[in-house]
Design a protein around this motif. Structure first.
Motif, PDB file in Angstrom:
ATOM      1  N   PRO A  41    -101.648  -7.297  55.169  1.00  0.00           N
ATOM      2  CA  PRO A  41    -103.001  -7.516  55.703  1.00  0.00           C
ATOM      3  C   PRO A  41    -104.048  -6.817  54.823  1.00  0.00           C
ATOM      4  CG  PRO A  41    -101.506  -6.841  57.457  1.00  0.00           C
ATOM      5  CD  PRO A  41    -100.766  -6.695  56.160  1.00  0.00           C
ATOM      6  N   ILE A  42    -105.212  -7.420  54.713  1.00  0.00           N
ATOM      7  CA  ILE A  42    -106.272  -6.878  53.856  1.00  0.00           C
ATOM      8  C   ILE A  42    -106.678  -5.479  54.289  1.00  0.00           C
ATOM      9  CG2 ILE A  42    -108.686  -7.176  53.148  1.00  0.00           C
ATOM     10  CD1 ILE A  42    -108.137 -10.206  53.101  1.00  0.00           C
ATOM     11  N   TYR A  43    -106.765  -5.233  55.604  1.00  0.00           N
ATOM     12  CA  TYR A  43    -107.186  -3.902  56.047  1.00  0.00           C
ATOM     13  C   TYR A  43    -106.197  -2.829  55.597  1.00  0.00           C
ATOM     14  CZ  TYR A  43    -103.935  -3.413  60.012  1.00  0.00           C
ATOM     15  OH  TYR A  43    -102.828  -3.256  60.789  1.00  0.00           O
ATOM     16  N   VAL A  44    -104.905  -3.175  55.522  1.00  0.00           N
ATOM     17  CA  VAL A  44    -103.886  -2.230  55.054  1.00  0.00           C
ATOM     18  C   VAL A  44    -104.052  -1.989  53.552  1.00  0.00           C
ATOM     19  CG1 VAL A  44    -101.397  -1.872  54.731  1.00  0.00           C
ATOM     20  CG2 VAL A  44    -102.250  -2.836  56.885  1.00  0.00           C
ATOM     21  N   GLN A  45    -104.351  -3.047  52.808  1.00  0.00           N
ATOM     22  CA  GLN A  45    -104.555  -2.899  51.363  1.00  0.00           C
ATOM     23  C   GLN A  45    -105.765  -2.012  51.069  1.00  0.00           C
ATOM     24  OE1 GLN A  45    -104.004  -6.641  49.041  1.00  0.00           O
ATOM     25  NE2 GLN A  45    -103.462  -7.522  51.032  1.00  0.00           N
ATOM     26  N   ILE A  46    -106.828  -2.168  51.832  1.00  0.00           N
ATOM     27  CA  ILE A  46    -108.013  -1.336  51.639  1.00  0.00           C
ATOM     28  C   ILE A  46    -107.698   0.105  52.027  1.00  0.00           C
ATOM     29  CG2 ILE A  46    -110.400  -0.921  52.375  1.00  0.00           C
ATOM     30  CD1 ILE A  46    -110.601  -4.033  52.754  1.00  0.00           C
ATOM     31  N   ALA A  47    -106.973   0.294  53.119  1.00  0.00           N
ATOM     32  CA  ALA A  47    -106.566   1.648  53.520  1.00  0.00           C
ATOM     33  C   ALA A  47    -105.722   2.290  52.422  1.00  0.00           C
ATOM     34  CB  ALA A  47    -105.800   1.605  54.838  1.00  0.00           C
ATOM     35  N   ASP A  48    -104.801   1.529  51.842  1.00  0.00           N
ATOM     36  CA  ASP A  48    -103.961   2.053  50.744  1.00  0.00           C
ATOM     37  C   ASP A  48    -104.813   2.489  49.558  1.00  0.00           C
ATOM     38  OD1 ASP A  48    -101.647   1.641  52.203  1.00  0.00           O
ATOM     39  OD2 ASP A  48    -101.065  -0.195  51.124  1.00  0.00           O
ATOM     40  N   ARG A  49    -105.846   1.725  49.247  1.00  0.00           N
ATOM     41  CA  ARG A  49    -106.729   2.086  48.129  1.00  0.00           C
ATOM     42  C   ARG A  49    -107.484   3.380  48.422  1.00  0.00           C
ATOM     43  NH1 ARG A  49    -108.709  -4.077  47.018  1.00  0.00           N
ATOM     44  NH2 ARG A  49    -106.793  -4.719  45.980  1.00  0.00           N
ATOM     45  N   ILE A  50    -107.936   3.530  49.650  1.00  0.00           N
ATOM     46  CA  ILE A  50    -108.638   4.755  50.037  1.00  0.00           C
ATOM     47  C   ILE A  50    -107.669   5.941  49.965  1.00  0.00           C
ATOM     48  CG2 ILE A  50    -109.760   5.962  51.954  1.00  0.00           C
ATOM     49  CD1 ILE A  50    -110.945   3.165  52.756  1.00  0.00           C
ATOM     50  N   ILE A  51    -106.469   5.744  50.489  1.00  0.00           N
ATOM     51  CA  ILE A  51    -105.455   6.808  50.459  1.00  0.00           C
ATOM     52  C   ILE A  51    -105.143   7.218  49.022  1.00  0.00           C
ATOM     53  CG2 ILE A  51    -103.003   7.265  50.892  1.00  0.00           C
ATOM     54  CD1 ILE A  51    -103.399   5.622  53.547  1.00  0.00           C
ATOM     55  N   ARG A  52    -104.964   6.260  48.151  1.00  0.00           N
ATOM     56  CA  ARG A  52    -104.683   6.584  46.743  1.00  0.00           C
ATOM     57  C   ARG A  52    -105.876   7.305  46.103  1.00  0.00           C
ATOM     58  NH1 ARG A  52     -99.946   4.550  44.623  1.00  0.00           N
ATOM     59  NH2 ARG A  52     -98.883   3.115  45.998  1.00  0.00           N
ATOM     60  N   GLY A  53    -107.079   6.946  46.489  1.00  0.00           N
ATOM     61  CA  GLY A  53    -108.262   7.651  45.996  1.00  0.00           C
ATOM     62  C   GLY A  53    -108.276   9.103  46.439  1.00  0.00           C
ATOM     63  N   ILE A  54    -107.813   9.341  47.652  1.00  0.00           N
ATOM     64  CA  ILE A  54    -107.728  10.717  48.156  1.00  0.00           C
ATOM     65  C   ILE A  54    -106.648  11.485  47.397  1.00  0.00           C
ATOM     66  CG2 ILE A  54    -107.116  12.121  50.166  1.00  0.00           C
ATOM     67  CD1 ILE A  54    -108.385   9.829  51.900  1.00  0.00           C
ATOM     68  N   VAL A  55    -105.491  10.866  47.218  1.00  0.00           N
ATOM     69  CA  VAL A  55    -104.375  11.526  46.524  1.00  0.00           C
ATOM     70  C   VAL A  55    -104.744  11.825  45.068  1.00  0.00           C
ATOM     71  CG1 VAL A  55    -101.992  11.184  45.704  1.00  0.00           C
ATOM     72  CG2 VAL A  55    -102.591  10.636  48.070  1.00  0.00           C
ATOM     73  N   ARG A  56    -105.471  10.911  44.426  1.00  0.00           N
ATOM     74  CA  ARG A  56    -105.885  11.108  43.027  1.00  0.00           C
ATOM     75  C   ARG A  56    -107.082  12.042  42.894  1.00  0.00           C
ATOM     76  NH1 ARG A  56    -105.096   5.261  42.455  1.00  0.00           N
ATOM     77  NH2 ARG A  56    -107.309   5.083  42.803  1.00  0.00           N
ATOM     78  N   GLY A 107    -115.883  -7.211  49.536  1.00  0.00           N
ATOM     79  CA  GLY A 107    -115.930  -8.665  49.691  1.00  0.00           C
ATOM     80  C   GLY A 107    -115.199  -9.157  50.931  1.00  0.00           C
ATOM     81  N   VAL A 108    -115.247  -8.348  52.007  1.00  0.00           N
ATOM     82  CA  VAL A 108    -114.571  -8.729  53.240  1.00  0.00           C
ATOM     83  C   VAL A 108    -115.530  -8.607  54.421  1.00  0.00           C
ATOM     84  CG1 VAL A 108    -112.309  -8.033  52.370  1.00  0.00           C
ATOM     85  CG2 VAL A 108    -113.666  -6.396  53.685  1.00  0.00           C
ATOM     86  N   ASN A 109    -115.091  -9.084  55.559  1.00  0.00           N
ATOM     87  CA  ASN A 109    -115.860  -9.011  56.794  1.00  0.00           C
ATOM     88  C   ASN A 109    -115.958  -7.555  57.254  1.00  0.00           C
ATOM     89  OD1 ASN A 109    -116.155  -9.038  59.812  1.00  0.00           O
ATOM     90  ND2 ASN A 109    -116.250 -11.250  59.432  1.00  0.00           N
ATOM     91  N   PRO A 110    -117.103  -7.131  57.777  1.00  0.00           N
ATOM     92  CA  PRO A 110    -117.221  -5.759  58.297  1.00  0.00           C
ATOM     93  C   PRO A 110    -116.162  -5.388  59.345  1.00  0.00           C
ATOM     94  CG  PRO A 110    -119.390  -6.748  58.132  1.00  0.00           C
ATOM     95  CD  PRO A 110    -118.387  -7.838  57.834  1.00  0.00           C
ATOM     96  N   ASN A 111    -115.706  -6.378  60.119  1.00  0.00           N
ATOM     97  CA  ASN A 111    -114.657  -6.110  61.105  1.00  0.00           C
ATOM     98  C   ASN A 111    -113.370  -5.628  60.431  1.00  0.00           C
ATOM     99  OD1 ASN A 111    -116.337  -6.857  63.230  1.00  0.00           O
ATOM    100  ND2 ASN A 111    -115.616  -8.984  63.195  1.00  0.00           N
ATOM    101  N   THR A 112    -113.104  -6.134  59.241  1.00  0.00           N
ATOM    102  CA  THR A 112    -111.918  -5.712  58.497  1.00  0.00           C
ATOM    103  C   THR A 112    -112.037  -4.246  58.104  1.00  0.00           C
ATOM    104  OG1 THR A 112    -111.620  -7.960  57.640  1.00  0.00           O
ATOM    105  CG2 THR A 112    -110.503  -6.184  56.442  1.00  0.00           C
ATOM    106  N   ILE A 113    -113.216  -3.835  57.659  1.00  0.00           N
ATOM    107  CA  ILE A 113    -113.446  -2.440  57.281  1.00  0.00           C
ATOM    108  C   ILE A 113    -113.391  -1.558  58.514  1.00  0.00           C
ATOM    109  CG2 ILE A 113    -115.052  -0.805  56.232  1.00  0.00           C
ATOM    110  CD1 ILE A 113    -113.683  -2.847  54.278  1.00  0.00           C
ATOM    111  N   GLN A 114    -113.949  -2.016  59.614  1.00  0.00           N
ATOM    112  CA  GLN A 114    -113.879  -1.228  60.851  1.00  0.00           C
ATOM    113  C   GLN A 114    -112.422  -0.996  61.243  1.00  0.00           C
ATOM    114  OE1 GLN A 114    -116.505   0.328  62.519  1.00  0.00           O
ATOM    115  NE2 GLN A 114    -114.701   1.332  63.341  1.00  0.00           N
ATOM    116  N   ARG A 115    -111.609  -2.014  61.089  1.00  0.00           N
ATOM    117  CA  ARG A 115    -110.186  -1.869  61.397  1.00  0.00           C
ATOM    118  C   ARG A 115    -109.522  -0.898  60.425  1.00  0.00           C
ATOM    119  NH1 ARG A 115    -105.713  -6.594  62.526  1.00  0.00           N
ATOM    120  NH2 ARG A 115    -104.100  -5.154  63.209  1.00  0.00           N
ATOM    121  N   THR A 116    -109.890  -0.957  59.156  1.00  0.00           N
ATOM    122  CA  THR A 116    -109.371  -0.026  58.157  1.00  0.00           C
ATOM    123  C   THR A 116    -109.714   1.403  58.532  1.00  0.00           C
ATOM    124  OG1 THR A 116    -109.615  -1.680  56.385  1.00  0.00           O
ATOM    125  CG2 THR A 116    -109.470   0.635  55.711  1.00  0.00           C
TER     126      THR A 116
END
Length: 121
Positions: free
Chosen positions: A10-25, A45-54
């Motif tokens: 799911p896109i929200y999981v992919q965005i969460a993974d990117r944020i997590i990797r940014g924190i780890v790095r 480039g996604v719906n705000p609801n997707t980011i809210q879920r992330t």
């Protein structure tokens, strides 16, 4: 500046993974404010609801905290960040081992590869 997403997660999981990797790095520091839901949606480039879920998922995992009227911030809890760092390292190593096994490499060959290619560090 839209991002590329795969259909496997799911896109929200992919965005969460990117944020997590940014924190780890250490690109995102403890206490750093994340972009607003609207800003992040535009950047990603996604719906705000997707980011809210992330953000909700990251908050459920104690990785970020939302402060009413101020925004969403990276946790300052060092224990949570340490566990997160170890979790990401473990996932990377497990994926490496899985990929090397798929190539038919033995444990010794994996070690030799790490020694050979890890010298550039």
């Amino acid at each position: 500046m839209t991002e590329e997403y795969t259909a496997s997660k799911p896109i929200y999981v992919q965005i969460a993974d990117r944020i997590i990797r940014g924190i780890v790095r250490k690109e995102l520091q403890p206490g750093d404010k994340l972009p607003s839901v609207r800003e992040m949606a535009i950047q990603s480039g996604v719906n705000p609801n997707t980011i809210q879920r992330t953000y909700s998922e990251l908050e459920r995992m104690d990785i970020v905290e939302t402060r009413r009227g101020q925004g969403t911030f990276v946790t300052e809890n060092e224990e949570v960040l340490s566990v997160l760092n170890e979790k990401v390292q473990k996932e990377v190593v497990e994926q490496f081992i899985h990929n090397m096994k798929e190539l038919g490499l033995s444990k010794q060959q994996m070690i030799e590869s790490l020694e050979k290619y890890g010298k550039g560090e």
